[in-house]
Write a protein that holds these residues in place. Structure first.
Motif, short mmCIF file in Angstrom:
data_model
loop_
_atom_site.label_atom_id
_atom_site.label_comp_id
_atom_site.label_asym_id
_atom_site.label_seq_id
_atom_site.Cartn_x
_atom_site.Cartn_y
_atom_site.Cartn_z
N UNK A 187 -32.21 50.35 -24.70
CA UNK A 187 -32.87 49.49 -23.73
C UNK A 187 -32.49 49.84 -22.30
N UNK A 188 -31.22 50.15 -22.07
CA UNK A 188 -30.78 50.56 -20.75
C UNK A 188 -31.41 51.89 -20.35
N UNK A 189 -31.50 52.81 -21.31
CA UNK A 189 -32.13 54.10 -21.02
C UNK A 189 -33.60 53.93 -20.66
N UNK A 190 -34.28 53.01 -21.31
CA UNK A 190 -35.69 52.75 -20.97
C UNK A 190 -35.82 52.33 -19.51
N UNK A 191 -34.94 51.41 -19.07
CA UNK A 191 -34.98 50.96 -17.68
C UNK A 191 -34.63 52.10 -16.72
#
Length: 477
Positions: free
Chosen positions: A451-455
């Motif tokens: 999820x952090x990588x998506x952001x």
């Protein structure tokens, strides 16, 4: 100050650094990442502002502002007469993410300790009176442990005696010892690219000229490039990780082993085979025979193993398997670096050897859960990335599609996720289009990381200078 970095050398390491505006912060971020990844060692003098500005084609004001930003974040300091010098960073230094609570550290591709390890430690501790009656200086390693390791190699298809085993302080110690024995300044050493960074650093520090051979997820080793490298470079040695290669997860087939070992034999090259990940099987269905057992006769092979990935990274015990003459030479070279492996840890490992089938089975289960959760999360959140699900090992080597790995890692750090950029694993530069993501953490941690990588990816792709960075990367290629 321990060394000085020229403007040309720093420019080569920076790659396509201008990934966002203002330019001075993009430059500062790129240098931070080099420090955090240890691609610039502590106490290294950076180029003078004017020299670096001329090399990068920017104003001196831009470089001065970048250095000022680095001083404010305590990555460098200015010393009269020495210029700007990089500082040693703490293990938990997160760069621009230093004020983020609960940071996820996925830089270390190492599983948590095997759950049964505390009981084995307790059993070994009960035997302390016998252990402390010894001198504690055993360069070769406890004979009982060497015999147990030799029996295990024999059972896996590689007949081995205790005299062919040397116990060392982890795989990195073994790699350093092979460098000390085999490499002189200016010698050529073949190494995969991408590769285990600390091995590349070790051989480079010994003065080797590294020659990279490509490894690609789904395709494996480029055998034509490898054969050409062996024939042209006349390397003294080659360092290879043929089973669940770090970071791609690839494994050599028996035909590939025979081909590379045969070419190495013909060129007089010693093969150093790192099998620290060889038993981390998820889908293959059992450990393959050791590289040395599948290689043609006449190939000179030194095999390195350890408990770091299978049992626990904190159990600093490794070993070298080679012919008896090579072991004698390694023993003679060892005192320069250390005087033996602690007896207590050796006693722990000796007790673990009969438990290895149980340990490996538990590892397969936990690694499968992590890998599957990570692959699913990345496929859902970042479908434009190319994700190859490795059959074993510790990490995914993800193709991003854009040369944005360093920028992505910095954006993720600002959100509290710690990763190493693709160039950290390169030999001779490159891999800005790739990112290593370990799957050794718990599934819920990996899903949060995705999820952090998506952001972070949305941020770096939306940067107005993304197209410029891509053109710069293509020009470098």
């Amino acid at each position: 100050m321990d060394s000085r970095l020229s403007a040309r050398a720093l420019s080569d390491r920076l790659g396509p650094w201008r990934t966002r505006e203002p330019a001075y912060e993009a430059l500062a971020d790129a240098i931070r990442l080099l420090c955090l990844d240890n691609r610039i060692a502590p106490r290294t003098a950076l180029p003078a502002e004017r020299e670096l500005a001329a090399r990068l084609g920017v104003s001196r004001t831009t470089v001065a502002a970048a250095y000022r930003s680095l001083r404010e974040s305590r990555h460098i300091e200015s010393i009269r007469g020495s210029g700007s010098v990089t500082l040693a960073l703490g293990r938990r230094d997160l760069g621009r993410a230093s004020d983020v609570d609960g940071a996820l550290d996925l830089q270390q591709a190492s599983p948590a300790a095997w759950p049964g390890l505390p009981a084995v430690y307790a059993e070994a501790a009960a035997d302390a009176p016998r252990l402390v009656a010894r001198s504690g200086y055993e360069m070769h390693g406890l004979r009982s442990l060497r015999a147990a390791l030799a029996d295990r190699y024999t059972a896996r298809g590689l007949p081995t005696s205790a005299e062919q085993i040397m116990v060392v302080n982890g795989a990195q110690s073994a790699i350093a010892l092979t460098a000390r024995l085999l490499v002189s300044r200016g010698d050529r050493v073949i190494i995969e690219t991408p590769t285990y960074p600390h091995a590349a650093e070790c051989y480079a520090a010994a003065g080797a000229r590294l020659v990279g051979i490509p490894v690609t997820p789904g395709s494996g080793w480029d055998l034509d490039r490898a054969e050409d490298a062996f024939r042209r470079a006349a390397p003294v040695m080659a360092y290879l990780m043929p089973d669940f290669h770090n970071p791609t997860g690839e494994s050599m087939s028996r035909d590939e082993i025979a081909h590379i070992a045969g070419v190495a034999r013909d060129s007089g090259t010693v093969l150093v085979i790192d099998e620290t990940t060889a038993e981390l099987d998820i889908d293959r269905g059992g450990a393959a025979v050791p590289f040395a057992a599948a290689a043609p006769s006449g190939a000179e092979i030194i095999t390195v193993g350890s408990t770091g990935k299978t049992v626990w990274g904190g159990l600093r015990v490794g070993w070298i398997r080679a012919d008896e003459d090579t072991i004698r030479r390694l023993l003679a070279a060892r005192p320069v670096g250390d005087l033996g492996t602690p007896d207590f840890e050796q006693s722990v490992v000796e007790r673990l050897i009969p438990l290895m089938p149980e340990i490996v089975a538990q590892r397969a289960e936990s690694l499968r859960a992590g890998r599957d959760a990570l692959v699913a999360a990345l496929s859902e959140r970042l479908p434009e990335w190319r994700v190859h699900a490795a059959q074993g090992g510790v990490a995914l080597w993800v193709e991003l599609g854009l040369a944005r790995s360093s920028a992505l890692v910095l954006a993720a750090r600002r959100r509290g996720l710690l990763l190493s950029a693709g160039p950290r694993f390169s030999v001779g530069g490159g891999h800005e289009r790739h990112l290593r993501i370990p799957f050794t953490a718990a599934p819920e941690v990996l899903e949060r990381g995705a999820g952090i990588l998506e952001e972070a990816w949305a941020e770096v792709v939306d940067e107005p200078t993304a197209a410029l960075a891509e053109r710069m990367s293509d020009a470098l290629v």
